[in-house]
Design a protein around this motif. Structure first.
Motif, PDB file in Angstrom:
ATOM      1  N   PHE A  64       8.831   5.812  -3.417  1.00  0.00           N
ATOM      2  CA  PHE A  64       9.751   6.117  -2.338  1.00  0.00           C
ATOM      3  C   PHE A  64      10.888   6.977  -2.879  1.00  0.00           C
ATOM      4  N   ALA A  65      11.489   7.766  -2.003  1.00  0.00           N
ATOM      5  CA  ALA A  65      12.601   8.628  -2.406  1.00  0.00           C
ATOM      6  C   ALA A  65      13.758   7.762  -2.907  1.00  0.00           C
ATOM      7  N   GLY A  66      14.352   8.176  -4.011  1.00  0.00           N
ATOM      8  CA  GLY A  66      15.479   7.433  -4.569  1.00  0.00           C
ATOM      9  C   GLY A  66      15.093   6.322  -5.523  1.00  0.00           C
ATOM     10  N   SER A  67      13.808   6.206  -5.839  1.00  0.00           N
ATOM     11  CA  SER A  67      13.350   5.163  -6.769  1.00  0.00           C
ATOM     12  C   SER A  67      13.839   5.493  -8.179  1.00  0.00           C
ATOM     13  N   PRO A  68      14.324   4.502  -8.911  1.00  0.00           N
ATOM     14  CA  PRO A  68      14.568   3.116  -8.529  1.00  0.00           C
ATOM     15  C   PRO A  68      15.843   2.977  -7.698  1.00  0.00           C
ATOM     16  N   ALA A  69      15.902   1.883  -6.944  1.00  0.00           N
ATOM     17  CA  ALA A  69      17.050   1.608  -6.084  1.00  0.00           C
ATOM     18  C   ALA A  69      17.416   0.130  -6.190  1.00  0.00           C
ATOM     19  N   ALA A 129      19.636  -9.848  -6.396  1.00  0.00           N
ATOM     20  CA  ALA A 129      19.785  -8.404  -6.563  1.00  0.00           C
ATOM     21  C   ALA A 129      18.638  -7.928  -7.438  1.00  0.00           C
ATOM     22  N   GLY A 130      17.953  -6.897  -6.976  1.00  0.00           N
ATOM     23  CA  GLY A 130      16.814  -6.384  -7.730  1.00  0.00           C
ATOM     24  C   GLY A 130      16.861  -4.880  -7.888  1.00  0.00           C
ATOM     25  N   ILE A 131      16.345  -4.411  -9.010  1.00  0.00           N
ATOM     26  CA  ILE A 131      16.124  -2.989  -9.225  1.00  0.00           C
ATOM     27  C   ILE A 131      14.682  -2.739  -8.807  1.00  0.00           C
ATOM     28  N   VAL A 132      14.514  -1.987  -7.734  1.00  0.00           N
ATOM     29  CA  VAL A 132      13.213  -1.791  -7.105  1.00  0.00           C
ATOM     30  C   VAL A 132      12.701  -0.394  -7.441  1.00  0.00           C
ATOM     31  N   SER A 133      11.498  -0.357  -7.995  1.00  0.00           N
ATOM     32  CA  SER A 133      10.855   0.913  -8.339  1.00  0.00           C
ATOM     33  C   SER A 133       9.547   1.024  -7.577  1.00  0.00           C
ATOM     34  N   GLY A 134       9.209   2.239  -7.179  1.00  0.00           N
ATOM     35  CA  GLY A 134       7.958   2.440  -6.462  1.00  0.00           C
ATOM     36  C   GLY A 134       7.837   3.858  -5.944  1.00  0.00           C
ATOM     37  N   ARG A 189       0.832  -1.207   0.000  1.00  0.00           N
ATOM     38  CA  ARG A 189       0.000   0.000   0.000  1.00  0.00           C
ATOM     39  C   ARG A 189       0.871   1.264   0.000  1.00  0.00           C
ATOM     40  N   LYS A 190       1.932   1.256   0.789  1.00  0.00           N
ATOM     41  CA  LYS A 190       2.782   2.438   0.957  1.00  0.00           C
ATOM     42  C   LYS A 190       3.701   2.687  -0.237  1.00  0.00           C
ATOM     43  N   TYR A 191       4.343   1.616  -0.761  1.00  0.00           N
ATOM     44  CA  TYR A 191       5.399   1.803  -1.756  1.00  0.00           C
ATOM     45  C   TYR A 191       5.031   1.391  -3.179  1.00  0.00           C
ATOM     46  N   ARG A 192       4.043   0.515  -3.351  1.00  0.00           N
ATOM     47  CA  ARG A 192       3.646   0.034  -4.690  1.00  0.00           C
ATOM     48  C   ARG A 192       4.867  -0.437  -5.496  1.00  0.00           C
ATOM     49  N   VAL A 193       5.710  -1.233  -4.871  1.00  0.00           N
ATOM     50  CA  VAL A 193       6.986  -1.653  -5.441  1.00  0.00           C
ATOM     51  C   VAL A 193       6.821  -2.694  -6.539  1.00  0.00           C
ATOM     52  N   THR A 194       7.684  -2.576  -7.545  1.00  0.00           N
ATOM     53  CA  THR A 194       7.924  -3.652  -8.508  1.00  0.00           C
ATOM     54  C   THR A 194       9.415  -3.933  -8.482  1.00  0.00           C
ATOM     55  N   LEU A 204      13.311 -14.457   4.654  1.00  0.00           N
ATOM     56  CA  LEU A 204      13.566 -13.411   3.683  1.00  0.00           C
ATOM     57  C   LEU A 204      14.082 -12.206   4.440  1.00  0.00           C
ATOM     58  N   LYS A 205      15.249 -11.715   4.020  1.00  0.00           N
ATOM     59  CA  LYS A 205      15.823 -10.490   4.584  1.00  0.00           C
ATOM     60  C   LYS A 205      16.067  -9.542   3.420  1.00  0.00           C
ATOM     61  N   ILE A 206      15.528  -8.334   3.539  1.00  0.00           N
ATOM     62  CA  ILE A 206      15.626  -7.332   2.465  1.00  0.00           C
ATOM     63  C   ILE A 206      16.505  -6.188   2.945  1.00  0.00           C
ATOM     64  N   GLY A 207      17.468  -5.800   2.108  1.00  0.00           N
ATOM     65  CA  GLY A 207      18.345  -4.693   2.465  1.00  0.00           C
ATOM     66  C   GLY A 207      19.166  -4.242   1.279  1.00  0.00           C
ATOM     67  N   ALA A 208      20.010  -3.263   1.529  1.00  0.00           N
ATOM     68  CA  ALA A 208      20.867  -2.699   0.464  1.00  0.00           C
ATOM     69  C   ALA A 208      21.997  -3.653   0.118  1.00  0.00           C
TER      70      ALA A 208
END
Length: 109
Positions: free
Chosen positions: A84-89, A77-82, A56-61, A105-109
């Motif tokens: 949020f500031a800095g999209s895509p990241a 490794a993923g290119i994440v768009s949505g 709901r918050k980020y609408r990420v793909t 599942l652990k998500i991070g930079a």
């Protein structure tokens, strides 16, 4: 050489890109744990709440850019768009599998 993702990860990312919460939950084991944004979510109800809130918050793909495997551990490794500031990241999705189920599942930079 391109690594072919196992089916649970293919299913997770396909559902994530459709913003399909039920589909995202299917590959997780009943006792799975997710770590994202400094918080840990364990079990189906907590993981569903996390998925609903972040979708709901980020609408990420996510566009999968690369993946490595070490036993049952996958680092994607993923290119994440949505929204949020800095999209895509670029983000990393670190999965542990047990058979055809995601156990962590652990998500991070």
């Amino acid at each position: 050489m391109t690594i072919k993702l196992p089916q649970p990860l293919v299913d997770y990312f396909a559902a994530k890109n459709r913003h399909d919460i039920d589909g995202m939950l299917v590959p997780f084991s009943p006792d799975a744990t997710v770590r994202d944004e400094g918080e840990t979510h364990q079990g189906p109800a907590a993981i569903r709440n996390w998925m609903e809130a972040t979708t709901r918050k980020y609408r990420v793909t996510v566009e999968v850019a690369d993946a490595t495997v070490n036993g049952h551990a996958w680092r994607v490794a993923g290119i994440v768009s949505g929204n949020f500031a800095g999209s895509p990241a670029a983000l990393h999705y670190n999965f542990t599998l047990d058979g055809d189920r995601i156990t962590t599942l652990k998500i991070g930079a």
